[in-house]
Every structure is written in C-alpha cells, then in structure tokens.
Design a protein around this motif. Structure first.
Motif, mmCIF file in Angstrom:
data_model
loop_
_atom_site.group_PDB
_atom_site.id
_atom_site.type_symbol
_atom_site.label_atom_id
_atom_site.label_comp_id
_atom_site.label_asym_id
_atom_site.label_seq_id
_atom_site.Cartn_x
_atom_site.Cartn_y
_atom_site.Cartn_z
ATOM 1 N N MET A 1 0.830 -1.195 0.000
ATOM 2 C CA MET A 1 0.000 0.000 0.000
ATOM 3 C C MET A 1 0.869 1.251 0.000
ATOM 4 N N GLU A 2 0.296 2.348 -0.473
ATOM 5 C CA GLU A 2 1.011 3.619 -0.465
ATOM 6 C C GLU A 2 1.172 4.106 0.974
ATOM 7 N N PRO A 3 2.275 4.773 1.300
ATOM 8 C CA PRO A 3 2.475 5.251 2.668
ATOM 9 C C PRO A 3 1.369 6.209 3.121
ATOM 10 N N ILE A 4 1.009 6.072 4.379
ATOM 11 C CA ILE A 4 -0.014 6.895 5.020
ATOM 12 C C ILE A 4 0.614 7.558 6.240
ATOM 13 N N VAL A 5 0.295 8.828 6.483
ATOM 14 C CA VAL A 5 0.788 9.513 7.677
ATOM 15 C C VAL A 5 -0.391 9.806 8.601
ATOM 16 N N GLN A 6 -0.241 9.403 9.851
ATOM 17 C CA GLN A 6 -1.308 9.514 10.848
ATOM 18 C C GLN A 6 -0.824 10.335 12.039
ATOM 19 N N ILE A 7 -1.669 11.245 12.531
ATOM 20 C CA ILE A 7 -1.357 12.001 13.739
ATOM 21 C C ILE A 7 -2.125 11.389 14.905
ATOM 22 N N GLY A 184 8.968 -1.777 5.728
ATOM 23 C CA GLY A 184 7.777 -2.610 5.590
ATOM 24 C C GLY A 184 6.599 -2.174 6.422
ATOM 25 N N ALA A 185 6.662 -0.960 6.985
ATOM 26 C CA ALA A 185 5.558 -0.447 7.803
ATOM 27 C C ALA A 185 5.055 0.855 7.187
ATOM 28 N N PRO A 186 4.150 0.776 6.215
ATOM 29 C CA PRO A 186 3.741 1.963 5.460
ATOM 30 C C PRO A 186 2.801 2.908 6.192
ATOM 31 N N LEU A 187 2.245 2.462 7.328
ATOM 32 C CA LEU A 187 1.353 3.317 8.113
ATOM 33 C C LEU A 187 2.185 4.059 9.152
ATOM 34 N N VAL A 188 2.545 5.282 8.829
ATOM 35 C CA VAL A 188 3.438 6.054 9.693
ATOM 36 C C VAL A 188 2.615 6.874 10.675
ATOM 37 N N VAL A 189 2.885 6.705 11.966
ATOM 38 C CA VAL A 189 2.156 7.461 12.979
ATOM 39 C C VAL A 189 3.116 8.330 13.770
ATOM 40 N N VAL A 190 2.685 9.540 14.064
ATOM 41 C CA VAL A 190 3.480 10.443 14.875
ATOM 42 C C VAL A 190 2.544 11.065 15.906
ATOM 43 N N GLY A 191 3.036 11.194 17.126
ATOM 44 C CA GLY A 191 2.158 11.708 18.160
ATOM 45 C C GLY A 191 2.884 12.347 19.305
ATOM 46 N N ALA A 192 3.029 11.573 20.387
ATOM 47 C CA ALA A 192 3.509 12.120 21.655
ATOM 48 C C ALA A 192 4.753 12.989 21.556
ATOM 49 N N PRO A 193 5.773 12.621 20.792
ATOM 50 C CA PRO A 193 6.972 13.476 20.762
ATOM 51 C C PRO A 193 6.683 14.895 20.278
ATOM 52 N N VAL A 218 5.586 14.518 6.183
ATOM 53 C CA VAL A 218 4.736 14.080 5.072
ATOM 54 C C VAL A 218 5.546 14.003 3.784
ATOM 55 N N ARG A 219 6.379 15.004 3.530
ATOM 56 C CA ARG A 219 7.198 14.999 2.315
ATOM 57 C C ARG A 219 8.167 13.819 2.296
ATOM 58 N N LYS A 220 8.801 13.552 3.441
ATOM 59 C CA LYS A 220 9.743 12.443 3.509
ATOM 60 C C LYS A 220 9.064 11.101 3.304
ATOM 61 N N VAL A 221 7.944 10.919 3.980
ATOM 62 C CA VAL A 221 7.234 9.640 3.890
ATOM 63 C C VAL A 221 6.735 9.388 2.468
#
Length: 225
Positions: A1-7, A184-193, A218-221
């Motif tokens: 799947m295409e990479p996804i960025v999640q907050i 191999g982990a296309p679902l990128v999540v960023v939060g607490a930091p 987002v640009r990098k992912v």
C-alpha cells in the motif's frame, strides 16, 4: 500500500485535539487518531467532534479494546470512527467480536501486539482472526523504564510473518518514523513526541514549528521533494 501519515492526538480535551488536528491536516496528514487519553477524557464525543470537523478524513479510535469488543467497536463506528484498535492479548473471542462489528459497520480493525509475550505469534493470531492492520507497539510506560526498547525490537520479524499492513508505534523520532515505509511499515504514525511538552499531555506550545515538522514528515514519507 502507499504510505499513510497519521497524527495521534494523545491529548485529554476536545478543544486541544481539534487545535492540533487542524494544524496536522493543514500540513498534509492523512489519518487522524483519537488517542487513548482523549477517549478516556472525552469518550466517543471526541470522535464525533473530529468527524464533524474533518468529514473526509479517516479517524482511528485507539480504544485498546480488551473486552466487550462488538459494543465498543459499534459505538465508535456510530460516532464516526473508520478504524478501531483491539489488543492482541485480548481473548480471541474479543478480537473476533471487534472484527464482526467492523464488518457490520463498514470500518477497519487495527490489532495491537503491545505486551504480547510472543509478538510474532500474536500478530499471526490477529491476522488469522480478521484484523486489517497490525500495530507493532512499544508502550509509553515500558519505554519509561527501559528507554532502549522500541518497535525495532520486533518490527522486522512481524513484517515478515504477516501479509497485512503494519504500523510501528512508540517512541520513534521523526526521522525514524519517516523511514518506516522502507522497513515494511507503510502506516506512519506520529504523536507524543510532537504534542507533549515536558512529558505532560498537553499541546505543543509552538504551533508553527509543529506544522513545519509535520509538513517535512509528510514529504519524507511520500518521497515528495
């Protein structure tokens, strides 16, 4: 799947969550997560508020469900969630109940392997019982006692063991998060930091800095120059 960025909105009030969510969406974030602290503080009302504010964005409800699987998933689906989280260490009956509710309401299930004695076996069990995504999750408290622990401990083995998309969660830096699709982990999540100041669960005080960081992520992912 295409990479996804999640907050991940690991906050405690709807007002704070909406403030950060608007910044994240302006920065190009794809998915919005109602983090566990937010659900504890505001319940399904937080999901409903996010759905009202962002009618076209997927919304993840990080319930960390351990029991009452059908009811919890059903409640969040009715409130506007598109994804719910069930724990892999829950009884398999609970996992199946969440999956059943998700199928009935047209949403997806994320299976979290946090605290599993055998992470690979747990991931396989979740996949076998119908979840749509696997979360390789190193907990906040675990990292607090042992800062060396991270999703890297189990990520490769889990990615190799399952055929559904994987997300790595827990203490990753922005640069590490951006590298996840290559591992191999296309679902990128960023939060607490990003949203926690001095380890307190409250919004970051520098909103423009937050927006800039998220845009860069987002640009990098998505490999956009």
């Amino acid at each position: 799947m295409e990479p996804i960025v999640q907050i991940s909105l690991d906050l405690t009030t709807i007002a704070e969550a909406l403030e950060i969510a608007h910044i994240a969406v302006e920065a190009g974030i794809d998915w919005i997560e109602a983090g566990t602290p937010l659900l504890l503080g505001e319940g399904l009302h937080a999901v409903a508020a996010l759905r009202s504010a962002f009618p076209h964005h997927p919304i993840v409800a990080d319930l960390k469900t351990m029991d009452g699987g059908y009811l919890e998933a059903e409640m969040m689906a009715k409130a506007g969630a598109t994804h719910v989280v069930v724990m892999g260490v829950a009884h398999p009956a609970t996992i199946r109940a969440v999956v059943r509710a998700a199928r009935d309401y047209g949403i997806k299930v994320m299976g979290d392997i946090m605290a599993a004695p055998d992470p690979v076996a747990c991931a396989k069990l979740l996949e076998q019982n119908g979840v749509d995504y696997i979360l390789v999750h190193t907990s906040y408290d675990e990292r607090g006692e042992d800062p060396q622990r991270s999703p890297y401990d189990h990520l490769r083995a889990v990615v190799d063991a399952v055929s559904i998309p994987v997300q790595a969660v827990g203490g990753l830096s922005i640069d590490q998060a951006a590298e996840m699709p290559k591992l191999g982990a296309p679902l990128v999540v960023v939060g607490a930091p990003l949203v926690i100041d001095k380890k307190e669960f409250k919004p970051s005080t520098n909103k423009e800095e937050l927006k800039t960081i998220l845009k860069q992520l987002v640009r990098k992912v998505k490999n956009v120059e």
